[in-house]
Design a protein around this motif. Sequence first.
Motif: not given
Length: 517
Positions: A475, A484, A488-489, A501
Amino acid sequence: MVCKVAGSAAMYPMMSTLGFASPSSYKGAAQLQGAPSNTNILILGAGIAGLVAAYELRKAGYKVKVLEYNHRAGGRAWTIRGGDEYVELGGAKQRCEFDKGQYFNPGPWRIPYDHHGILDYAKRFNVPLEPFIQINYNAYLHSRNAYGGKPQRYRHVHADYHGYTAEMLSKAVNKHQLDQPLTADDQEKLLDSLRKWGALDKQSNYQASALTSDRRGYEVSAGGGLMPLAVPSTPLKLQELLQSGLSKYLSIGDEQEFHSTIFQPVGGMDQIAQAIYREVADLVQFNAKVTKIEQDEHGVTVTYTNAQGTTATHQAKADWCLCTIPLSILSQIEMNVGSDMQNAIQAVPYESAFKIGLQFKRRFWEQDDHIYGGITYTDLPINRISYPAHGYGQPGKGVLLGAYIFGDLNAYEFTAMSPKERLQAALEQGASIHPQYQKEFETGISVGWHRVPFSNGCSGIWTEETRQQHYKNLCQIDGRIALAGEHASYLPAWQEGAVLSSLDAIQRMHALIKSKA
């Protein structure tokens, strides 16, 4: 595995740790005030993350361009309708033959009430929503090895399991056999609550009565005039119920992400993505297959070809780049980022998933079985059948989600078949629950996500170890490149993860750009 060993109560905390069941932390619209003039940002991918970023960055004053591999926006927020064609890895081509107004969501198909970000974008762009039915008490629970393979109504299993549990606990309380000591007042209140919760009689027994039938339904329902009197239904036998294993499905609706109310966009899940796309359509270039991503201290250069097959190469240049390409694809693209980000990209495999949409001549699940929305669960490889949460009571045709297999070897087994063989397998298995399948079936289409060319899988798979080692590196902004997407969360496989994200990445990128201005 956690659920099998420790029970469903242990599953949710573990899912939260791994990032599969976390609530949304959406704080509102992006804060991007004071954007430096004439700053160019290139976005790779026009899925939810890319579209949100494009909209917010242009609104803030940035110059934005989006490259998208597909001929449409939305990415995995995808709805298939009649006339659509799809070619999977391996070359199998399917054409959807659904009637007008019928559709199938091969990707995301529901939005929990606490996914505030994606719901906010639906509200901002006037996308109408309708309830998605997760738990339908009149749907079925099914096991090949229980009750002669006959499906049982969810309400029967639900009422009887709770009833017998309440009865056994009540008897233990009366005999003072609980490990936890209770005062006389505590004991009285607990027994009273168990009678109400489990529909027990005054002697704390769970047995056929008007009280239990108000939960599980009557053998003969109440009528009017001189119709027969109502007849209570007979509960399933305790031992058979326990041995059936059907009670394992009862906790699904207790998981936070499946609490009511759950939503779906009217007309298909792609409606939110399409609404955002209409705001940024002039920024998006379709059929752009990214083959190389380069950066230096001055900017970013992305090389791409036409995804439809031409070999000519093109380049797009920008000051900064937000890449929302799934890691399963990005890991195959040459990109000069640091070893920390590169290792993180390589560390995240993607989940298998399979869905199939089946169009039938009539809505027999409503007309014959009185099931309006909701999900039937089975231990057959198809795993579940979901009934459409729209068009209730309409005459004519309807489309069922005839299978949804997530993170299971059965997903690979289904996609190892030809599309025609998949249809036949889904029909044969579904007929164990709905005998009307073979007679009423018309057409269908299937998607195995590990064979989808633009994602090579359904969603990123994180473990506690890989998150600790790689998540922050994934990230962090590397030079002039940020990543993103749902990967990426902490909400993988959900559109909300993509929204959060994206907003986090562009706000950090904005702060960095301002600091360098």
